[in-house]
Write a protein that holds these residues in place. Structure first.
Motif, PDB file in Angstrom:
ATOM      1  N   UNK A   3      85.093 120.147 106.924  1.00 47.81           N
ATOM      2  CA  UNK A   3      84.316 118.959 107.320  1.00 47.81           C
ATOM      3  C   UNK A   3      83.182 119.345 108.269  1.00 47.81           C
ATOM      4  N   UNK A   4      83.463 120.269 109.182  1.00 48.39           N
ATOM      5  CA  UNK A   4      82.431 120.732 110.117  1.00 48.39           C
ATOM      6  C   UNK A   4      81.312 121.459 109.365  1.00 48.39           C
ATOM      7  N   UNK A   5      81.703 122.283 108.406  1.00 47.37           N
ATOM      8  CA  UNK A   5      80.718 123.012 107.600  1.00 47.37           C
ATOM      9  C   UNK A   5      79.863 122.017 106.817  1.00 47.37           C
ATOM     10  N   UNK A   6      80.513 121.033 106.208  1.00 51.27           N
ATOM     11  CA  UNK A   6      79.792 120.018 105.425  1.00 51.27           C
ATOM     12  C   UNK A   6      78.790 119.269 106.307  1.00 51.27           C
ATOM     13  N   UNK A   7      79.218 118.864 107.500  1.00 49.28           N
ATOM     14  CA  UNK A   7      78.321 118.157 108.416  1.00 49.28           C
ATOM     15  C   UNK A   7      77.125 119.030 108.786  1.00 49.28           C
ATOM     16  N   UNK A   8      77.381 120.316 109.026  1.00 47.08           N
ATOM     17  CA  UNK A   8      76.294 121.230 109.362  1.00 47.08           C
ATOM     18  C   UNK A   8      75.324 121.373 108.201  1.00 47.08           C
ATOM     19  N   UNK A   9      75.849 121.552 106.991  1.00 42.63           N
ATOM     20  CA  UNK A   9      74.998 121.726 105.804  1.00 42.63           C
ATOM     21  C   UNK A   9      74.146 120.476 105.576  1.00 42.63           C
ATOM     22  N   UNK A  11      73.224 118.246 107.777  1.00 40.96           N
ATOM     23  CA  UNK A  11      72.221 118.169 108.851  1.00 40.96           C
ATOM     24  C   UNK A  11      71.083 119.154 108.594  1.00 40.96           C
ATOM     25  N   UNK A  12      71.431 120.359 108.160  1.00 44.66           N
ATOM     26  CA  UNK A  12      70.408 121.367 107.854  1.00 44.66           C
ATOM     27  C   UNK A  12      69.508 120.892 106.716  1.00 44.66           C
ATOM     28  N   UNK A  13      70.101 120.325 105.674  1.00 42.19           N
ATOM     29  CA  UNK A  13      69.316 119.826 104.544  1.00 42.19           C
ATOM     30  C   UNK A  13      68.409 118.677 104.961  1.00 42.19           C
ATOM     31  N   UNK A  14      68.895 117.829 105.846  1.00 41.70           N
ATOM     32  CA  UNK A  14      68.071 116.733 106.358  1.00 41.70           C
ATOM     33  C   UNK A  14      66.869 117.285 107.116  1.00 41.70           C
ATOM     34  N   UNK A  15      67.098 118.296 107.947  1.00 38.49           N
ATOM     35  CA  UNK A  15      65.996 118.937 108.678  1.00 38.49           C
ATOM     36  C   UNK A  15      65.002 119.587 107.728  1.00 38.49           C
ATOM     37  N   UNK A  47      70.733 129.733 107.829  1.00 37.60           N
ATOM     38  CA  UNK A  47      71.213 128.808 108.860  1.00 37.60           C
ATOM     39  C   UNK A  47      72.742 128.812 108.939  1.00 37.60           C
ATOM     40  N   UNK A  48      73.399 128.838 107.780  1.00 36.44           N
ATOM     41  CA  UNK A  48      74.863 128.879 107.746  1.00 36.44           C
ATOM     42  C   UNK A  48      75.367 130.210 108.314  1.00 36.44           C
ATOM     43  N   UNK A  49      74.700 131.303 107.957  1.00 32.93           N
ATOM     44  CA  UNK A  49      75.068 132.615 108.502  1.00 32.93           C
ATOM     45  C   UNK A  49      74.978 132.613 110.023  1.00 32.93           C
ATOM     46  N   UNK A  50      73.874 132.087 110.550  1.00 29.08           N
ATOM     47  CA  UNK A  50      73.673 132.063 112.000  1.00 29.08           C
ATOM     48  C   UNK A  50      74.701 131.189 112.706  1.00 29.08           C
ATOM     49  N   UNK A  51      75.031 130.063 112.102  1.00 30.96           N
ATOM     50  CA  UNK A  51      75.957 129.116 112.719  1.00 30.96           C
ATOM     51  C   UNK A  51      77.401 129.620 112.702  1.00 30.96           C
TER      52      UNK A  51
END
Length: 94
Positions: A3-9, A11-15, A47-51
């Motif tokens: 769920x945390x990964x999904x929220x991050x992804x 948010x990244x796509x929105x940005x 972004x996922x790698x960095x996070x």
């Protein structure tokens, strides 16, 4: 964790200026869904790698484009678990 990964992804796509308002776990990342181009997939991967401290190989981008959001987040979660297992094993050997 997924769920945390999904929220991050999301948010990244929105940005990155992608409309995620109707995205579900079954939405493809590539042409059949979000239509992320190779540059956008590379940006998202970095972004996922960095996070999360994981790594993707460049040759994985094509297969990533064929994944759904849920498949991608599950793949990231597996990589995080594998990294944690590797770190735990190498940490105990020291």
């Amino acid at each position: 964790m997924q769920d945390r990964i999904r929220a991050f992804v999301l948010a990244a796509l929105t940005e990155m200026q992608y409309d995620v308002s109707e995205v579900t776990g079954d939405t493809d990342l590539g042409p059949a869904g979000l239509d992320l181009e190779s540059l956008a997939l590379a940006d998202l991967s970095v972004q996922v790698e960095d996070e999360f401290g994981i790594k993707f190989d460049l040759d994985e981008m094509e297969s990533t484009a064929l994944m759904t959001l849920d498949e991608f987040t599950a793949d990231v979660a597996r990589r995080i678990d594998a990294l944690a297992a590797t770190s735990a094993t190498s940490g105990s050997a020291a």
